[in-house]
Design an enzyme around this catalytic site. Sequence first.
Site, PDB file in Angstrom:
ATOM      1  N   GLY A  71       0.852  -1.187   0.000  1.00  0.00           N
ATOM      2  CA  GLY A  71       0.000   0.000   0.000  1.00  0.00           C
ATOM      3  C   GLY A  71       0.881   1.226   0.000  1.00  0.00           C
ATOM      4  O   GLY A  71       2.105   1.127  -0.088  1.00  0.00           O
ATOM      5  N   PHE A  73       1.750   3.016   2.323  1.00  0.00           N
ATOM      6  CA  PHE A  73       2.521   3.242   3.548  1.00  0.00           C
ATOM      7  C   PHE A  73       3.324   2.038   3.993  1.00  0.00           C
ATOM      8  O   PHE A  73       3.818   1.993   5.109  1.00  0.00           O
ATOM      9  CB  PHE A  73       1.577   3.684   4.665  1.00  0.00           C
ATOM     10  CG  PHE A  73       0.845   4.949   4.334  1.00  0.00           C
ATOM     11  CD1 PHE A  73       1.368   6.179   4.697  1.00  0.00           C
ATOM     12  CD2 PHE A  73      -0.346   4.910   3.632  1.00  0.00           C
ATOM     13  CE1 PHE A  73       0.710   7.354   4.385  1.00  0.00           C
ATOM     14  CE2 PHE A  73      -1.021   6.094   3.322  1.00  0.00           C
ATOM     15  CZ  PHE A  73      -0.484   7.312   3.687  1.00  0.00           C
ATOM     16  N   ASP A 187      -7.222   8.205  -0.999  1.00  0.00           N
ATOM     17  CA  ASP A 187      -6.597   7.265  -1.933  1.00  0.00           C
ATOM     18  C   ASP A 187      -7.542   6.108  -2.231  1.00  0.00           C
ATOM     19  O   ASP A 187      -7.187   4.941  -2.118  1.00  0.00           O
ATOM     20  CB  ASP A 187      -5.268   6.769  -1.363  1.00  0.00           C
ATOM     21  CG  ASP A 187      -4.393   6.123  -2.444  1.00  0.00           C
ATOM     22  OD1 ASP A 187      -4.696   6.303  -3.637  1.00  0.00           O
ATOM     23  OD2 ASP A 187      -3.420   5.431  -2.089  1.00  0.00           O
TER      24      ASP A 187
END
Length: 352
Positions: A71, A73, A187
Site C-alpha cells: 500500500g 505506507f 486514496d
Amino acid sequence: MTIIIVVSISIGVFLIVAVFAGFLLMRKKKKPYQVIEPAHGIDVSESLQYDFREIKAATDDFSDANKLGQGGFGFVYKGKLPNGQEIAVKRLSVGSGQGDVEFKNEVLLVAKLQHRNLVRLLGFSLERAERLLVYEFVQNASLDKFLFNPIKCKDLDWERRSKIIGGISRGLLYLHEESRLKIIHRDLKASNILLDGEMNSKIADFGMARLCPTDETQGSTNRIVGTYGYMSPEYAMHGQFSVKSDVFSFGVLILEIVTGQKNNSFRNGENTEDLLSVAWKYWHQRTIEDMIDPVLRASLGSLRDILRCIHIGLLCVQDNPANRPTMASIVLMLSSFTISLPVPSEPTFFHK
Ligand SMILES: *[C@@H]1O[C@H](CO)[C@@H](O)[C@H](O)[C@H]1NC(C)=O
Ligand SMILES: *[C@@H]1O[C@H](CO)[C@@H](O)[C@H](O)[C@H]1NC(C)=O
C-alpha cells in the site's frame, strides 16, 4: 456415657456446619451490594496493543510468502494468531511524524470507526522504530484482482457489481458524515476495496493521514498521497482535498466497475484512451451502452440500472467540486430510482 459422647459430637458437628453455612449464605447475600470498582489504571490502548514478537511469528517473520501487497505506507502481510484468527498486518515504512503516545491515540480513534463496509482496524504493535497496524483479514482480496483479470471478472455479474458499488458508497458516507471523525480517504481506488467471503465490499486504508501524518496544513498538502488517475484535478494540481475529492475517486471507481477497464486506459480497438474522456464522448454521442463491460451482456436486463450508475459516476467526476454530489445524495440516488438525476457537466481530462 457413649450416648453423651455421640450426642455432643453430633451437636458439635451440627454447630460447625450451621456456622459454616451461615457464613456462606452471608457472603452470597453480600455479593449484589458489592461496589464494582471502576477499571482505573487500565490503559485502553493496552487492549489494542499486540506483542511484536507474536505478530512477527504470526507472519512468519514478514515472509515474502505471506506478502499480500503493497500500500502507500508499506507492505501488507497475512498472519495467523496462535488462537487461529487470521489477520492482515501493515508494516509502516514511512518515517513517523508523531511520537508513540500520539500514534496510540490515533489508533484508538481510527479503531472506533466500525462499519460493515470498512476493513476493521484491530490494533497495533510497536517495537523501537517498527510500527505495525493489525487489521481483520478479508477473504477475497481486492476488487482490482477480479475486475481487471480476464477470467475472474466473470465472477462479477451485475448483481455483485451493484452490491459492491452500494457497499463502497455506504462505507464512504460513514467516513465522511456519520462517524465522529470526519475522514477523507484520499486514496480510494480498486486495490483499496477488499471483498469478503460474500463479496461484500470493504474500504481499506482509511485514516492513514492520522496514523501516518505528513507535513500538511488543514485542507491542503505538499505531499500528494493519492493515486494518479483517481485524483480529482484540484487535488492533483493544487494538493487541495475535501470530501469532494473522494467523490471524484468514487466516480472513477464506478466507471471502472461498469466498464471493467482501468482508469488510465480504455481499450478501443487499437487505441487506448483515457476512461473519463471516453465516457464523456460516448455519453454525448448517446452510445454509452458500448462502454459496458462485455461480461455484463448477460445482465442487460438491468440495463437501466447500469446506465443510471454510469450517470451517477459522471456526476461524481465533474470538474467543479461544488457540482459533485455528496455521498449522502449518492447513496440516495443509488437506492431510489425515483430520484431524477441532474445532467452532468464536463469532467476534467488528464491526457487531452
Ligand atoms: C470468496 O471467498 C469465499 C470464502 O473464501 C469463497 O468460498 C468464494 O468462492 C470466493 N468467491 C469468489 C467469487 O472467488
Ligand atoms: C489506475 O489504477 C491502477 C490500479 O487500479 C493504478 O495502479 C494506477 O496508478 C491508476 N492510475 C493511472 C493513471 O494509471
